[in-house]
Design an enzyme around this catalytic site. Structure first.
Site, short mmCIF file in Angstrom:
data_model
loop_
_atom_site.label_atom_id
_atom_site.label_comp_id
_atom_site.label_asym_id
_atom_site.label_seq_id
_atom_site.Cartn_x
_atom_site.Cartn_y
_atom_site.Cartn_z
N LYS A 237 -13.30 -14.41 -2.92
CA LYS A 237 -13.88 -13.33 -2.11
C LYS A 237 -15.08 -12.71 -2.83
CE LYS A 237 -12.84 -8.67 -0.29
NZ LYS A 237 -11.80 -7.66 -0.01
N LYS A 249 -14.11 3.98 3.88
CA LYS A 249 -13.14 4.39 2.85
C LYS A 249 -13.36 5.84 2.44
CE LYS A 249 -12.61 -0.15 0.55
NZ LYS A 249 -11.16 -0.34 0.71
N ASP A 260 -15.42 -5.82 -5.73
CA ASP A 260 -14.78 -6.56 -4.64
C ASP A 260 -15.26 -8.02 -4.53
OD1 ASP A 260 -12.76 -6.47 -2.77
OD2 ASP A 260 -14.01 -5.71 -1.14
N ASP A 319 -12.29 -2.38 7.45
CA ASP A 319 -12.02 -2.42 6.02
C ASP A 319 -11.16 -3.63 5.64
OD1 ASP A 319 -12.16 -1.61 3.42
OD2 ASP A 319 -10.72 0.06 3.61
N GLU A 321 -11.98 -6.68 5.65
CA GLU A 321 -13.10 -7.59 5.82
C GLU A 321 -12.94 -8.89 5.03
OE1 GLU A 321 -12.98 -5.31 3.59
OE2 GLU A 321 -13.73 -6.36 1.83
N ARG A 323 -10.46 -10.94 4.44
CA ARG A 323 -9.76 -12.05 5.10
C ARG A 323 -10.64 -12.73 6.13
NH1 ARG A 323 -5.00 -8.11 6.76
NH2 ARG A 323 -5.74 -7.19 4.81
N1 BES Z 1 -11.31 -4.58 -1.12
C1 BES Z 1 -10.21 -3.96 -0.49
C2 BES Z 1 -8.91 -4.09 -1.27
C3 BES Z 1 -8.87 -3.40 -2.61
C4 BES Z 1 -8.33 -2.12 -2.72
C5 BES Z 1 -9.28 -4.05 -3.76
C6 BES Z 1 -8.26 -1.52 -3.96
C7 BES Z 1 -9.21 -3.44 -4.98
C8 BES Z 1 -8.69 -2.17 -5.08
C9 BES Z 1 -9.96 -4.59 0.89
O1 BES Z 1 -11.09 -5.05 1.54
C10 BES Z 1 -9.34 -3.55 1.76
O2 BES Z 1 -9.99 -2.57 2.00
N2 BES Z 1 -8.11 -3.78 2.19
C11 BES Z 1 -7.42 -2.86 3.03
C12 BES Z 1 -6.79 -3.64 4.14
C13 BES Z 1 -6.23 -2.79 5.27
C14 BES Z 1 -7.34 -2.10 6.01
C15 BES Z 1 -5.42 -3.69 6.19
C16 BES Z 1 -6.37 -2.14 2.18
O3 BES Z 1 -5.76 -2.77 1.33
O4 BES Z 1 -6.21 -0.95 2.39
ZN ZN Z 2 -12.68 -5.61 0.33
MN MN Z 3 -12.06 -3.52 2.66
#
Ligand code: BES
Ligand code: ZN
Ligand code: MN
Length: 481
Positions: A237, A249, A260, A319, A321, A323
């Site tokens: 990713k 966020k 990320d 958010d 994104e 996947r």
């Molecule tokens: N990049 C984030 C995940 C992340 C969070 C990485 C903290 C490192 C530290 C990812 O894109 C994300 O925002 N995931 C969301 C998914 C949700 C919206 C289903 C999450 O984990 O809150």
């Molecule tokens: Zn992310």
């Molecule tokens: Mn995200």
């Protein structure tokens, strides 16, 4: 990176240290055991005892514990030793007689990894000389070379991940990969720009990158040594900054989101390292790069996008994104690249740290042998992971009324459900695939043993070790390459 030189001293005996340097006696032989006696935690891996400076021997002398004397113990000792000397000293290390070559690998890796700083070259000793009490230093030289390549690749992944996103846009990242690959014969790099991605149907990657002033791209690095039979495809990713998009966020949730792209950095750096070591395995590294920004052209919650394989995804939360762009690339790899093994690394969910804390990645696979190989590689390399289930019970969470699936269920098991989402794109290769959610261990809040504050480069060590182990098994099986 400071140099580490191996020196053979055939006889055990007194080592004379240069007056300007620092000396380390490491290990569990009689001499060091004697010197450890009376310290608080004798022999604990990474424990340092500084000897009072004897008159007329101005060199500083450190006794460093190696714990069980395995590679991990030596890695901790190496990290502790470089932290205990002042910058610009010359360091002399004396190893016990008959030590395993893995000790040299651990020691050197620990030293180099702990000495990393982002944009700062003046940390760590000026040079390191390791005295081996052996008549056959050559058997240690290979271990040192593997350690050097592993550490250099980890430094690269850390550099890329620590770089602020104001500089690190997708084009900048791609340029770095092109430059690094150009320095190594045998690697080819293909960069697909946004127009080509649109034309070829990478709908997830195009949607995620659509809100940014800097367009998305897909970097493909191929290492194809002659005669290689096995093909390992690595996917990472590469979100160069994740604002969350329209589903923005919080400030706290966003502040570290330059990391990320840690998965992309790790798979690229590991592939470059594999080329440095001339590993006899075909590798394709795929890094979908995009900035998940907020703007009038950003994709929206509720949009329906068409992925590379022609199926559709309702993007419930912008958010989620990562996947979306991974899905395109996994489907492309399955259809076009005939992978024997497919491994993806991604800072995919906050749920990774909820389940496993700050230092442990979540591992998903249907392939017990692949999972075991990765777990073993991680354990030996000093990176932790824990296998979680691809629980079929939760597949229904992905159901959408208007598309083949939706992207972001909020019913718990966030890391598991994200893995199930990715599995949808694996087709007949789902049983040769492993997914590592490394959101948490990609970053360290502090200097700690072989980790330095900031990006850790998580995954580089595991992947290189996994690839090396595979190459060794291949040779042992008597196959040509
Ligand atoms: N990049 C984030 C995940 C992340 C969070 C990485 C903290 C490192 C530290 C990812 O894109 C994300 O925002 N995931 C969301 C998914 C949700 C919206 C289903 C999450 O984990 O809150
Ligand atoms: Zn992310
Ligand atoms: Mn995200």
């Amino acid at each position: 990176m400071f140099g580490i030189r191996l020196v053979a001293a055939s006889e055990a005996g007194t080592v004379v240290l240069a007056a300007d340097g620092a000396g380390v006696l490491a290990g569990g032989d009689d001499e060091t055991a004697e010197l450890h006696r009376g310290s608080d935690d004798p022999g604990r891996a990474g424990a340092v005892v500084v000897l009072p400076r004897p008159l007329r021997t101005p060199a500083k002398i450190l006794i460093v514990g190696v714990g069980a004397g395995d590679e991990a113990g030596w890695r901790a000792a190496g990290a502790a030793a470089v932290r205990a000397v002042t910058a610009d000293e010359a360091l002399h290390v004396v190893l016990p007689a008959g030590v395993d070559p893995a000790a040299v690998r651990g020691l050197a890796e620990g030293m180099w990894l702990a000495a990393y700083r982002f944009r700062d070259a003046v940390v760590g000793p000026r040079s390191v000389e390791v005295t081996l009490r052996t008549s056959d230093p050559d058997m240690y030289a290979h271990s040192l070379e593997i350690a050097r390549v592993t550490a250099a690749a980890t430094w690269l992944a850390r550099d890329l991940t620590n770089m602020p996103a104001s500089v690190k846009n997708p084009a900048w990242f791609a340029d770095q990969v092109v430059a690094e690959a150009a320095a190594r014969p045998g690697l080819t790099v293909t960069v697909r720009d946004a127009d080509r991605l649109r034309a070829e149907g990478f709908g997830g990657l195009v949607a995620v990158g659509g809100g940014s002033a800097t367009p998305p791209c897909l970097v493909e690095v191929a290492w194809q040594p002659e005669g290689a039979t096995r093909h390992v495809v690595l996917v990472g990713k590469g979100v160069t900054f994740d604002t969350g998009g329209i589903s923005i966020k919080t400030p706290d949730g966003m502040k570290l989101m330059k990391k990320d792209m840690g998965g992309a950095a790790a798979i690229i750096a590991a592939t470059l390292g594999a080329a440095d070591l001339a590993l006899p395995v075909r590798i394709t590294a795929l890094a979908p790069l995009a900035e998940n920004a907020v703007s009038g052209s950003a994709f929206r919650p509720g949009d329906v996008i068409t992925q590379w394989d022609g199926t559709t995804t309702e993007t419930t939360n912008s958010d989620a994104e990562g996947r979306l762009l991974l899905a395109d690339v996994l489907a492309y790899a399955v259809a076009e690249l005939e992978p024997d093994v497919l491994i993806d690394l991604a800072t995919l969910t906050g749920a990774n740290s909820v389940a496993l804390g700050a230092r442990t990645a979540a591992l998903y696979s249907h392939d017990d042998a692949l999972a075991a190989a990765l777990e073993t590689a991680g354990r030996n390399a000093g990176e932790q992971m824990w296998r979680l289930p691809l629980a079929d019970d939760y597949v229904e969470y992905l159901r959408s009324d208007i598309a083949d699936r939706h992207s972001s269920p909020v019913r718990g098991a966030g890391s598991v459900v994200a893995a199930l989402f990715l599995r949808e794109f694996l087709g007949d290769r789902a049983d040769r695939w492993a997914h590592l959610d490394m959101s948490a261990p990609a970053w360290s809040e502090e200097h700690d043993a072989d980790l330095t504050k900031g990006a850790t480069g998580w995954g580089v060590r595991t992947l290189l070790r996994y690839l090396l182990d595979g190459a060794q098994a291949h040779r042992a099986a008597g196959l040509s390459t």
